[in-house]
Structures are given as structure tokens and as C-alpha cells.
Motif scaffolding. Sequence first.
Motif, PDB file in Angstrom:
ATOM      1  N   LEU A 153       1.077  -1.304   0.051  1.00 13.93           N
ATOM      2  CA  LEU A 153      -0.014  -0.013   0.220  1.00 13.93           C
ATOM      3  C   LEU A 153       0.785   1.153   0.102  1.00 13.93           C
ATOM      4  CD1 LEU A 153      -2.783   1.539   0.134  1.00 13.93           C
ATOM      5  CD2 LEU A 153      -2.671   1.150   2.712  1.00 13.93           C
ATOM      6  N   ALA A 154       2.014   1.218   0.695  1.00 12.15           N
ATOM      7  CA  ALA A 154       2.731   2.388   0.896  1.00 12.15           C
ATOM      8  C   ALA A 154       3.422   2.534  -0.512  1.00 12.15           C
ATOM      9  CB  ALA A 154       4.014   2.001   1.991  1.00 12.15           C
ATOM     10  N   ALA A 155       3.991   1.572  -1.101  1.00 11.50           N
ATOM     11  CA  ALA A 155       4.375   1.800  -2.423  1.00 11.50           C
ATOM     12  C   ALA A 155       3.500   2.108  -3.549  1.00 11.50           C
ATOM     13  CB  ALA A 155       5.000   0.337  -2.880  1.00 11.50           C
ATOM     14  N   ASN A 156       2.277   1.890  -3.373  1.00  7.16           N
ATOM     15  CA  ASN A 156       1.232   2.332  -4.431  1.00  7.16           C
ATOM     16  C   ASN A 156       0.956   3.994  -3.942  1.00  7.16           C
ATOM     17  OD1 ASN A 156       0.011   0.499  -6.440  1.00  7.16           O
ATOM     18  ND2 ASN A 156       0.755  -0.836  -4.817  1.00  7.16           N
ATOM     19  N   LEU A 157       0.909   4.131  -2.761  1.00  4.69           N
ATOM     20  CA  LEU A 157       0.646   5.700  -2.474  1.00  4.69           C
ATOM     21  C   LEU A 157       2.023   6.342  -2.774  1.00  4.69           C
ATOM     22  CD1 LEU A 157      -0.541   5.103   1.258  1.00  4.69           C
ATOM     23  CD2 LEU A 157      -2.006   5.854  -0.660  1.00  4.69           C
ATOM     24  N   LEU A 158       3.131   5.927  -2.816  1.00  6.09           N
ATOM     25  CA  LEU A 158       4.175   6.815  -3.507  1.00  6.09           C
ATOM     26  C   LEU A 158       3.866   7.068  -4.805  1.00  6.09           C
ATOM     27  CD1 LEU A 158       7.162   5.317  -1.483  1.00  6.09           C
ATOM     28  CD2 LEU A 158       6.321   7.769  -1.383  1.00  6.09           C
ATOM     29  N   VAL A 166       5.552   8.864   4.017  1.00  8.83           N
ATOM     30  CA  VAL A 166       4.442   7.840   3.385  1.00  8.83           C
ATOM     31  C   VAL A 166       4.592   6.689   3.776  1.00  8.83           C
ATOM     32  CG1 VAL A 166       3.274   7.184   1.259  1.00  8.83           C
ATOM     33  CG2 VAL A 166       3.924   9.541   1.489  1.00  8.83           C
ATOM     34  N   ILE A 167       5.604   5.976   3.732  1.00  7.49           N
ATOM     35  CA  ILE A 167       5.841   4.482   4.022  1.00  7.49           C
ATOM     36  C   ILE A 167       5.519   4.275   5.621  1.00  7.49           C
ATOM     37  CG2 ILE A 167       7.814   2.826   4.409  1.00  7.49           C
ATOM     38  CD1 ILE A 167       9.024   4.034   2.080  1.00  7.49           C
ATOM     39  N   ILE A 198       3.283   1.706   9.457  1.00 16.41           N
ATOM     40  CA  ILE A 198       3.293   1.816  10.905  1.00 16.41           C
ATOM     41  C   ILE A 198       1.875   2.401  11.474  1.00 16.41           C
ATOM     42  CG2 ILE A 198       4.256   2.763  12.991  1.00 16.41           C
ATOM     43  CD1 ILE A 198       6.815   2.908  11.312  1.00 16.41           C
ATOM     44  N   PHE A 199       1.453   3.437  11.195  1.00 13.38           N
ATOM     45  CA  PHE A 199       0.259   3.877  11.482  1.00 13.38           C
ATOM     46  C   PHE A 199      -1.008   3.017  11.163  1.00 13.38           C
ATOM     47  CE2 PHE A 199      -3.303   7.106  11.300  1.00 13.38           C
ATOM     48  CZ  PHE A 199      -3.296   7.512  12.616  1.00 13.38           C
ATOM     49  N   LEU A 200      -1.014   2.944   9.998  1.00 12.65           N
ATOM     50  CA  LEU A 200      -2.164   2.275   9.410  1.00 12.65           C
ATOM     51  C   LEU A 200      -2.310   0.835   9.939  1.00 12.65           C
ATOM     52  CD1 LEU A 200      -2.574   3.190   5.765  1.00 12.65           C
ATOM     53  CD2 LEU A 200      -3.783   4.060   7.822  1.00 12.65           C
ATOM     54  N   VAL A 201      -1.199   0.383  10.367  1.00 17.19           N
ATOM     55  CA  VAL A 201      -1.022  -0.863  11.075  1.00 17.19           C
ATOM     56  C   VAL A 201      -1.984  -0.970  12.252  1.00 17.19           C
ATOM     57  CG1 VAL A 201       0.503  -2.769  11.926  1.00 17.19           C
ATOM     58  CG2 VAL A 201       0.906  -2.003   9.593  1.00 17.19           C
TER      59      VAL A 201
END
Length: 490
Positions: free
Chosen positions: A182-187, A290-291, A296-299
Motif C-alpha cells: 500500500l505504501a509503495a502504491n501511495l508513493l 508516506v511509508i 506503521i500508523f495504518l497497521v
Amino acid sequence: MNLFFEKNKQKIIILSLFIFAFCIRIYDVHSYSLWFDEALNFRLSSLPWETLWISNFDPTPPLYYSLLKLYITSTTSEFYLRLPSVIFGSGTVVVFYAICKLKFSTYSSVIASILFSLSVHQVMYSQEARVYAMALFFGLCMLYVTLLYIFEQKERYKLLFWYVLTAILALYSHNIVVFYILAANLLAFYFFIKETRFNALKYWILANGIVFLLWLPWPLVTVLSGEENSFNWLQHKTFLEFINATLISIKLYPYPNSIFLNLVFFVFLFAAGIFSLKDKNKKFLISIYVIAFSAIFLVWLTGYIRPILMYRTILISSVLIYLLLPFLLERLNKSLTLLSFSVLIIIHAFALYSFNQNNYSENEQWKQTVAETLSTKTQKILMCSPAPTFATNYYLNDPSVMELSLSQDDSELITLNADLANVMENIDNSIEETLERKPFSFADNAIFIKSHCSKRKLAIIESNFNLQELKVDVYKGIDLYQVEYKQSNR
């Protein structure tokens, strides 16, 4: 010689960092006890392939267990059981260096990588025979390829191939990697849309479609297998507990629950990052944030933290914190950089020394438990759950992990597991009826090992046996009691 060094400089640096990290992680890795989850590897890796890959026997994806299945047996030593984690953990240091090199000098990248290799948080899980080091390695490789695709804008097809490969390996290592993806795609979406690079975005979406299709069988198997894996006994952490756990994961201080030094370190690095928002590395800094938001936070926010302890789930937290270090180093002159490095290396070395000396394992110490139990010359051992048998049987040197009775030096292990465990779960039958299925009687020196024992099961045990405290909370969550039948039950 100088020409050779300059030509192969990066290869020499990478090899040196790997060897350094490997030596740190391999040191004394065999000396501390397996705990329950590590011992569980023997059980899972002994499953047939169709159960390992098609059945949801364990909610963790099967890649790590498959690797272990290729070479471990019930007599494999702690050293060899933990060796894959040592290798993956050492490789993570190399990937960390490669990420630093995307935007920072070799000098700053090497210093940051040396300090990162000494991170107690990273060393701890690089010395544990669990999947976390593997998942972090492949997940970080995937994020590195993502950053290359976003920053470099070259070798598009080659990078997309490596993205798909590392993403699949990561996803089949641990479910937490979904948040890395998800982080990779947000970036990718943010930068490609902002920079109007729609052609790159088109290929990126195609690559992620392939990743999704290759990963889809795992969640389908997990849902359709019909096997329940409940973690409702773990509580969702509050926001303050989440912040505290994140700070503890920095582990600059030798005492595991102290956060003052960690907080100071984090504030300095965070400030150095904020001051860098206007320089050439702004894009890299945004990527780190973003990562962190996703991994971390979304987890925490989604409640995924419930099945996994926070320090394990957010193993990437220390990676991201140390990635802020080059921002600070790049702002200092060479003298101040060396001074900062000297101070930090002393702090890291002290924390790591303390960890090696005083905190061999944060979990149960089954080796010591079994040794203490056998030293009592007990004739029988009682457990209320099948879970601890994976560890006790390993240290009893018995090749079977699920037998109801094991013998060594005239000691016998009796455990309420297999069909007996179902009786304990359903509680419709009394313990006397359970014992009729597997008759046994207790001598006066029988020992009850209390671990992974629910209140309900413990109440059943206590209603039928007299328990005299022998050693409590000596072996990190394992209690030993002298056992005898109550007179009314004889």
C-alpha cells in the motif's frame, strides 16, 4: 590497487557491510532458549506440502516454513534454526545502504548503515527463528525497487520485473507486507500524478495487477479453508501505547522499556528531516513519511496489531528512523559527523552489549525450564495445553512433537493434547473423564508446567490437583508447580 578499489568500491562496501552485520547477528545466536513460536516451526515444517500451502493451518503465509522444511529436523540446533534469519537480517543492512545511496553520499550512507546494523531492534529479530527478518528483507527490497522506479526513471521493464518478484516473495512471507505494498502504491500514484508521468503509472498499475493475481490464492485459501485462527485474546493498543511501542522499537537504551534516549534520538532526526523539506532530498523525505504512515500508523489504526505484538509487526519502524540519519549527517561538517558517529557508536555498542548479556530472549526460556524440571527427578509432567509441547519435546530430545507420552531418564511427559485438547476446549466433560481416555496417576513429585494456560483450563486443573508453587515467573512467563491429586479425587 587504488584503481581496483575505485572500480569495485561499491561492491567492497556492500560486502563489508554484510560481513559486519552478519558477525554482529551470528554472535552467541545459539546460546539462548527457543521459545514457543520458534519451536512451533518444527511442527509446521513437518506438515505435508498440501497442508502447508493449501490449508490455513497457520495464518502466516507459508514461504518461511517451506524454506525450513527443506532442511530442518527435530534435532536441528538453535544455531541452524536461526541461521536464515541471521542471513536475511544481514541482507537488510545492505538494502538499507542501497536506499541511502539513492540520495546521499557514500560517506553518510556507510555511517548510517553501520549504526543501523547495530540496532538492537534489528539484531533481536535477526536472531529469532521466525519469519520477521525474511519479510522485512523482501519488503524492503520491494520498497527499494519502488523508489528506483520513481526516482531514476530508467530501466522501466527490468525494475517492474524486480518489483513483482520481490513483492510476491514479501507477500508470501508475512501478511504485514500488504501495508508495504500500500505504501509503495501511495508513493507511485502521488509522484506519477503530480509529475504527470501517466505512462509510468500505466505500467505500474499493470505490474500491481500481476502481483495481485499471484498473491490472490493465499487470501482465498485463508478464507475458504474453514480453519479458524482467533486472536481475540489480544487487545488493540491505545494510541499512546502505539506511540510508546514505536519509540521503544528504536532501542538505543539497554533497558527494554525505557524511551527517553530513544525519544531524544527520534526528535533530532525528525527535526533534521523537517529542515530538509526545501532541499534536493525533499522527495526522499516525503517517501519515508508516506511509508511510515502506511506501514506503521495504518497497521495500528486498522487493528491489525491484534494478532502480532507491536515490536514484531512494526519491525520496519527502526528502518525508517535510521533512514532519517543521513539527513542530519549531510548537514554537519566532517568533524561534527565523526563526533556524532563516535557518540552514537558508543551508545549502540553499550545497548547491544547489554542486550547480549542480560536479555538473551524476550520470551519463554524452555531450555532452562526443562533442565530445572528434570533436576527435580520428577516422574511425570502435566500441561494444560498442547502448545508448550513443541518446545519441551525439543529439549527432551524426542523426535516426536505430538506424542502424548515421552520418556527420558525415567521422566514422562503427559500432555492433554490431540483429542484430549478438544475435551479441554469444550469443557462438556470433566477432567476425570478426560483422564479415563489417557489413564495416568501422579506421584508426589509430579510437576505442572504452567504456560499458555487459559484461566478456564487452569481452574479445571486446580479443582482436581493440589499445586504447590515451585518456581514462578523465573523463566519469563513459565511457572513450575509441585502436583498431587486432591484426596477427594483419588
